[in-house]
Write an enzyme that holds these catalytic residues in place. Structure first.
Site, short mmCIF file in Angstrom:
data_model
loop_
_atom_site.label_atom_id
_atom_site.label_comp_id
_atom_site.label_asym_id
_atom_site.label_seq_id
_atom_site.Cartn_x
_atom_site.Cartn_y
_atom_site.Cartn_z
N GLU A 6 3.39 3.09 5.57
CA GLU A 6 5.49 3.51 5.74
C GLU A 6 5.65 3.82 3.71
O GLU A 6 5.05 4.89 3.30
CB GLU A 6 5.57 2.63 5.74
CG GLU A 6 7.52 3.98 6.18
CD GLU A 6 8.36 3.60 5.02
OE1 GLU A 6 9.18 3.98 4.64
OE2 GLU A 6 8.11 3.32 3.96
N GLU A 7 5.12 3.01 3.32
CA GLU A 7 5.31 2.05 1.31
C GLU A 7 3.91 3.86 0.85
O GLU A 7 4.61 3.89 0.17
CB GLU A 7 5.03 1.10 1.44
CG GLU A 7 5.99 1.00 1.93
CD GLU A 7 7.58 0.70 1.30
OE1 GLU A 7 7.59 1.88 0.49
OE2 GLU A 7 8.30 -0.51 1.72
N HIS B 202 9.07 0.21 10.14
CA HIS B 202 7.69 -0.16 8.82
C HIS B 202 6.97 -1.23 8.73
O HIS B 202 8.15 -2.66 8.45
CB HIS B 202 7.50 0.65 8.14
CG HIS B 202 8.39 0.38 7.35
ND1 HIS B 202 7.88 -0.24 5.92
CD2 HIS B 202 9.46 0.93 6.25
CE1 HIS B 202 8.47 -1.09 4.35
NE2 HIS B 202 10.02 0.58 5.62
#
Length: 546
Positions: free
Chosen positions: A344-345, A300
């Site tokens: 992604e976070e 990511h």
């Protein structure tokens, strides 16, 4: 001439060791051989032509060419991007867009065709601390990040209302299902703040049920069924949260006290920004290789809002970008596809969207997915995803055990320690796993604490987090252990180059699973390819979801 001869001798010796290990993966590597291989792969004295036109992409040449200094240069570029964009590279902000532009530009310069895989997601940023206070019966101000915190993906809001508890089950060993069913809200007074207890179902379910019952806000407190489920946690409502009300997470003790207070009125204010934004995954693949037998590697690209995200996950992103550079001229047998995931976070959004949008035919072409998330943690351990389930009792889809074994082979060849890393659905392999794709990868540690045993094996400090700057402003260019980066980036080079030439070990494992006729073994295989039936998924990405 001497340097060329020396290199040839080293390559010959290394190739011999590779031949030995390939034919007998369980064979112990003599210490003097592994020490030699470690030096060979670590030395930063490659000939200018040794790596520039690596057409063969030898599994022993690639780790030597994968130099930590080159990866660090790419990390410095990501740090510069963060510095120029408010200290962050979070998805949906300018720093992430600049990171995408940097990776794409580098790939195009290498000769790759770049695909921008665009998707929408609910961007979430904290503008400031939340506030929470009791107005009646007794005025009390509660402390941010001590008594309460946000659930990620909460809506903004400033509400004051009476607090109403919903189907609580207090005490040690409780089996709380508070708020998991619409029936739990029978008789709930619309316009109140719902007081909910963690347990059984997702936070998203609880909050959306509360909103549907007319709550103007919700507070979910920890379950309290054991001592480790009483404090605050990093939790999320999920990117798909649609309740439309502000939601806080609180400690168990506060939740109990509020539930026992008659006439309690709370005021809660969430100072956040949550809105739909469009961002890109970056995808590229080698010119050569069988397009029906794809080896996919990913990392990511986004950081958290709080910092530059250099270890998490600049390290993985920079390493696979360097891997792309090493393979740009390689005539590999299997196509290698690279992915830099966005958001992604925010809950593995980019990788999940990508996999779910693939047709069955295209998904079937991906033989294995390799994920690299945090490979340079300052107080590191060498973690390999537990594909065979031998360490944490959850095996990956068929082919995952062979993938884990290939990483183990690398560490054994190099004489470096390693251990299994739990399949926890905290990174971008999650949707690949869900769809039955073999996977593997590396992880050197996040907020978890290094044990005394691990410190004795890897060095570093016991009782200290693997990465004390995890999800923090200090996750910058100085937050990388270069030895960990060297060893783990070389592991990427080794395993990727092996699978770029042959996936036979994975193929054999998949074929054996498909040919299995024993009912018990078939049942185990079915469970392994359906995580929902075997494993209680508590994370999706870095946050707790339930």
């Amino acid at each position: 001439m001497r340097s060329i001869i020396k290199t040839s001798v080293l390559l010959a010796g290394a190739s011999l060791a590779l031949s030995i290990s390939t034919h007998s993966m369980a064979k112990e590597i003599p210490p003097h051989v592994s020490a030699f291989i470690d030096r060979f792969w670590s030395e930063n004295n490659t000939h200018p032509w040794e790596c520039r036109f690596a057409i063969g992409a030898s599994p022993f040449q690639m780790p030597r060419c994968m130099q930590a200094d080159n990866v660090m240069e790419r990390l410095e570029a990501l740090q510069d991007i963060a510095d120029e964009n408010g200290g962050t590279r979070a998805a949906g902000l300018d720093g992430y867009d600049a990171s995408v532009a940097y990776v794409a530009s580098e790939l195009e310069h290498m000769g790759y065709r770049v695909t921008y895989d665009t998707f929408d997601f609910n961007a979430f940023y904290e503008n400031g601390d939340g506030t929470l206070s009791a107005l009646t019966p007794n005025p009390v101000s509660y402390e941010w990040d001590v008594d309460f915190t946000y659930l990620s993906q909460t809506e903004a809001g400033d509400v004051t209302a009476t607090v109403e508890a919903v189907d609580l089950d207090l005490g040690e060993g409780n089996g709380s299902t508070s708020g998991c069913e619409a029936e739990d809200f029978a008789g709930f007074t619309a316009g109140n703040i719902a007081l909910l207890q963690r347990g059984a179902c997702a936070f998203q379910t609880k909050a959306e049920n509360a909103a549907a019952a007319g709550a103007v806000g919700a507070i979910i407190f920890n379950q309290g069924n054991s001592e480790d489920r009483k404090g605050l946690i990093g939790a999320t409502l999920g990117a798909g949260y649609s309740g439309g009300i502000p939601v806080f997470f609180a400690t168990y003790d506060n939740g109990v006290a509020w539930s026992e207070t008659d006439g309690l009125t709370l005021s809660m204010m969430a100072d956040v920004l949550r809105e739909v934004r469009s961002v890109d995954n970056v995808i590229a693949e080698t010119r050569w290789g069988n397009p029906d037998n794809v080896v996919m590697i990913g990392a990511h690209l986004d950081s958290v809002f709080e910092g530059a995200g250099i270890n998490d996950n600049g390290t993985g992103s920079a390493a696979i970008l360097e891997m792309a550079d090493l393979l740009k001229h390689a005539r590999v047998k299997n196509k290698v596809r690279f992915a830099w995931w966005g958001a992604e976070e925010a809950g593995l959004v980019g990788s999940t969207e990508y996999v779910q949008r693939l047709s069955e035919e295209e998904l079937a072409k991906i033989k294995v997915y390799l994920n690299f998330d945090m490979i340079g943690s300052p107080n590191f351990f060498n973690g390999i995803y537990d594909g065979d389930g031998s360490d944490f009792d959850l095996a990956g889809p068929a082919g995952s055990a062979a993938t884990e074994a290939m990483f183990e082979q690398y560490f054994n060849l190099r004489g470096q320690p390693f251990e299994g890393s739990e399949i926890s659905f905290r990174s971008d392999y999650a949707e690949f796993f869900q769809q039955g794709v073999a996977f593997g990868g590396l992880f050197t540690g996040a907020e978890g604490v290094k044990s005394a045993e691990q410190a004795a094996i890897y060095g570093g400090d016991a009782d200290v987090a693997f990465d004390e700057c995890y999800h923090s402003e200090c996750d910058d260019i100085f937050n990388v252990n270069e030895r960990a980066l060297e060893v783990n980036a070389d592991a990427i080079a080794y395993v990727t180059s092996v699978f770029a030439h042959t996936t036979r070990k994975i193929d054999d494992e998949i074929a054996a699973a498909e040919a299995e006729t024993d009912p018990a073994a078939m049942m185990l295989r079915s469970a392994a390819t359906s995580s929902a039936s075997q494993y209680d998924i508590t994370h999706w990405g870095k946050y707790w979801i339930k």
